[in-house]
Write an enzyme that holds these catalytic residues in place. Structure first.
Site, PDB file in Angstrom:
ATOM      1  N   HIS A 230       0.902  -0.984   0.092  1.00 13.95           N
ATOM      2  CA  HIS A 230       0.132  -0.062   0.062  1.00 13.95           C
ATOM      3  C   HIS A 230       1.194   1.202   0.202  1.00 13.95           C
ATOM      4  O   HIS A 230       0.638   2.288  -0.884  1.00 13.95           O
ATOM      5  CB  HIS A 230      -0.990  -0.029   1.112  1.00 13.95           C
ATOM      6  CG  HIS A 230      -1.683   1.320   1.386  1.00 13.95           C
ATOM      7  ND1 HIS A 230      -3.115   1.393   1.229  1.00 13.95           N
ATOM      8  CD2 HIS A 230      -1.333   2.508   1.900  1.00 13.95           C
ATOM      9  CE1 HIS A 230      -3.521   2.400   1.294  1.00 13.95           C
ATOM     10  NE2 HIS A 230      -2.443   3.242   1.895  1.00 13.95           N
ATOM     11  N   GLU A 231       1.693   1.267   0.907  1.00 13.69           N
ATOM     12  CA  GLU A 231       2.527   2.373   1.162  1.00 13.69           C
ATOM     13  C   GLU A 231       3.679   2.619  -0.171  1.00 13.69           C
ATOM     14  O   GLU A 231       3.548   3.869  -0.798  1.00 13.69           O
ATOM     15  CB  GLU A 231       3.435   2.216   2.132  1.00 13.69           C
ATOM     16  CG  GLU A 231       2.714   2.236   3.750  1.00 13.69           C
ATOM     17  CD  GLU A 231       1.786   3.460   3.843  1.00 13.69           C
ATOM     18  OE1 GLU A 231       2.111   4.543   3.102  1.00 13.69           O
ATOM     19  OE2 GLU A 231       0.958   3.185   4.622  1.00 13.69           O
TER      20      GLU A 231
ATOM     21  N   HIS B 174       1.775   4.424  -3.138  1.00  8.80           N
ATOM     22  CA  HIS B 174       1.413   5.688  -3.229  1.00  8.80           C
ATOM     23  C   HIS B 174       2.750   6.298  -3.979  1.00  8.80           C
ATOM     24  O   HIS B 174       2.640   7.307  -4.563  1.00  8.80           O
ATOM     25  CB  HIS B 174       1.664   6.296  -1.875  1.00  8.80           C
ATOM     26  CG  HIS B 174       0.436   6.033  -0.962  1.00  8.80           C
ATOM     27  ND1 HIS B 174      -0.667   6.600  -1.403  1.00  8.80           N
ATOM     28  CD2 HIS B 174       0.221   5.791   0.213  1.00  8.80           C
ATOM     29  CE1 HIS B 174      -1.923   6.440  -0.653  1.00  8.80           C
ATOM     30  NE2 HIS B 174      -1.472   6.019   0.422  1.00  8.80           N
TER      31      HIS B 174
ATOM     32  N   HIS C 184      -9.677   8.134   3.397  1.00 13.96           N
ATOM     33  CA  HIS C 184      -9.618   6.510   3.820  1.00 13.96           C
ATOM     34  C   HIS C 184     -11.004   6.007   3.887  1.00 13.96           C
ATOM     35  O   HIS C 184     -11.008   4.764   4.373  1.00 13.96           O
ATOM     36  CB  HIS C 184      -8.851   6.560   5.117  1.00 13.96           C
ATOM     37  CG  HIS C 184      -7.329   6.803   5.142  1.00 13.96           C
ATOM     38  ND1 HIS C 184      -6.818   8.110   5.110  1.00 13.96           N
ATOM     39  CD2 HIS C 184      -6.308   6.005   4.692  1.00 13.96           C
ATOM     40  CE1 HIS C 184      -5.514   8.028   5.034  1.00 13.96           C
ATOM     41  NE2 HIS C 184      -5.117   6.888   4.715  1.00 13.96           N
TER      42      HIS C 184
ATOM     43  N   ASP D   8     -12.308  19.083   4.031  1.00 13.23           N
ATOM     44  CA  ASP D   8     -10.923  19.014   3.385  1.00 13.23           C
ATOM     45  C   ASP D   8      -9.583  19.693   4.091  1.00 13.23           C
ATOM     46  O   ASP D   8      -9.159  20.602   3.897  1.00 13.23           O
ATOM     47  CB  ASP D   8     -10.893  19.607   1.907  1.00 13.23           C
ATOM     48  CG  ASP D   8      -9.370  19.192   1.093  1.00 13.23           C
ATOM     49  OD1 ASP D   8      -8.824  18.493   1.734  1.00 13.23           O
ATOM     50  OD2 ASP D   8      -9.255  19.662   0.245  1.00 13.23           O
TER      51      ASP D   8
ATOM     52  N   TYR E 101      -4.159  14.367  -3.224  1.00 11.26           N
ATOM     53  CA  TYR E 101      -4.754  13.864  -1.868  1.00 11.26           C
ATOM     54  C   TYR E 101      -5.747  14.374  -1.156  1.00 11.26           C
ATOM     55  O   TYR E 101      -5.480  14.821   0.098  1.00 11.26           O
ATOM     56  CB  TYR E 101      -3.390  13.646  -0.876  1.00 11.26           C
ATOM     57  CG  TYR E 101      -3.622  12.560  -0.168  1.00 11.26           C
ATOM     58  CD1 TYR E 101      -3.517  11.115  -0.551  1.00 11.26           C
ATOM     59  CD2 TYR E 101      -3.634  12.656   1.290  1.00 11.26           C
ATOM     60  CE1 TYR E 101      -3.618  10.070   0.369  1.00 11.26           C
ATOM     61  CE2 TYR E 101      -3.617  11.587   2.240  1.00 11.26           C
ATOM     62  CZ  TYR E 101      -3.794  10.195   1.616  1.00 11.26           C
ATOM     63  OH  TYR E 101      -3.904   9.108   2.469  1.00 11.26           O
TER      64      TYR E 101
ATOM     65  N   GLU F 252      -5.762   6.590  -2.510  1.00 11.16           N
ATOM     66  CA  GLU F 252      -5.952   5.477  -1.292  1.00 11.16           C
ATOM     67  C   GLU F 252      -6.545   4.220  -1.841  1.00 11.16           C
ATOM     68  O   GLU F 252      -5.821   3.274  -1.592  1.00 11.16           O
ATOM     69  CB  GLU F 252      -6.784   6.041  -0.306  1.00 11.16           C
ATOM     70  CG  GLU F 252      -6.301   6.823   0.914  1.00 11.16           C
ATOM     71  CD  GLU F 252      -4.969   5.996   1.479  1.00 11.16           C
ATOM     72  OE1 GLU F 252      -5.338   4.916   1.842  1.00 11.16           O
ATOM     73  OE2 GLU F 252      -3.982   6.505   1.468  1.00 11.16           O
TER      74      GLU F 252
END
Ligand SMILES: [Zn+2]
Length: 315
Positions: free
Chosen positions: A77-78, A81, A183, A173, A92, A101
């Protein structure tokens, strides 16, 4: 021998091998970027993140979270990015942030599935099932198969992820609002990918993964859900043919999460009937209040995963 260091090494290696073998992509930047990791970061640190140069892993506090190197889909996942930053550069916040995400969950899960040689039916479709301590009653951070059902306990409350546009969560935001719920609303495109994968069948990194990867590369900083859905539909045709099983799976998957591919008249009736089925649901106000409370409670814990990209941007 350091178990965390070995796991981090294996997770980074698996991710790099995945991109090379599946998409012929040379590391996360496509230009052979060296991947390095730092383990045992800080004391009892409840997170892992990519800082634009290296992966950083905390050990967890041992109460809620355990060692973050324990989950290959969190590592995937990381690092995804980094792939997104080097391709579409999805901003983002709000829908582009939720897509950002979601891409990380999709490719994080695919790294795990590819490592384990699991078909779409065999995969758990969970993100981070290993990082909670045994004392925490939670399956994972998120479920792509069943957004909103990854956990339900006194400490975190109930997983607030929606799996349909009708339950899209509007949040401020800013950091408290998870930058417009990046998320949270990622549950919607996550579910669309899961549904595509199980409809197509077999290995999810093959046709579904390729369609999503090519669509990510064809996206841009401000791409919203609708545009991304349209792009996957177009890419499915380019890769597998008009009205191919893959393209119809994409169409049906987005319909099921409440997004109708633009200009597709044949599916309109079905989409409307789905919407009508769900119109008896309760309004969003109570849900929003609940979610806001949960964000307050979760604070720097689960939603703190937002920091990964914040750190990336400030490099
Ligand atoms: Zn993330």
């Amino acid at each position: 021998m350091d178990v965390s260091a070995n796991r981090a090494f294996d997770g980074l290696g698996a991710t790099r091998d995945f991109y090379k073998a599946v998409f012929n992509r040379d590391s996360i930047d496509g230009r052979g970027m060296r991947l390095t990791a730092f383990v045992h970061y800080d004391k009892r640190y409840n997170n892992a993140f990519w800082d634009g140069h290296q992966m950083v892993f905390g050990d967890g506090d041992g109460k809620m979270f355990s060692d973050f190197t324990g989950s290959v889909d969190v590592i995937g996942h990381e690092l995804a990015h980094g792939v997104t930053e080097n391709t579409a550069g999805l901003e983002y916040h709000n829908q582009s942030g939720a897509l950002n995400e979601s891409m990380s969950d999709v490719f994080g899960s695919l790294v795990k599935q590819w490592s384990l040689k699991q078909s779409a039916d065999e995969a758990d479709w969970l993100i981070g099932p290993e990082i909670f301590t045994p004392g925490i009653d939670a399956d994972a951070l998120r479920s792509m198969k069943a957004p909103g059902h990854a956990y339900d306990n006194d400490l975190f409350g109930k997983d607030p992820q929606p799996d349909n546009m009708e339950n899209y969560i509007k949040l401020p935001d800013n950091e408290m609002g998870d930058f417009g719920g990046v998320h949270f609303n990622s549950g919607i495109p996550n579910k669309a990918f899961y549904l595509t994968a199980v409809r197509v069948g077999g290995f999810a990194w093959e046709a579904p993964g390729l369609i999503w990867y090519e669509s990510l590369k064809a996206s841009h900083a401000e791409t919203q859900f609708q545009e991304f859905a349209n792009t996957t539909y177009r890419k499915a045709a380019e890769l597998f043919g008009d009205d191919s099983a893959e393209q119809l799976a994409v169409l049906a998957a987005w319909q099921d999460v409440g997004i109708q591919i633009s200009g597709i008249l044949a599916g309109v009736a079905r989409a409307r009937s789905l919407a009508a089925d769900r119109s008896g649901g309760t309004g969003g106000e109570n849900g929003l209040a609940t979610v806001s409370q949960q964000i307050g409670a979760l604070a720097a814990q689960v939603t703190g995963l937002a920091k990964d990209v914040t750190a990336l941007k400030s490099k």
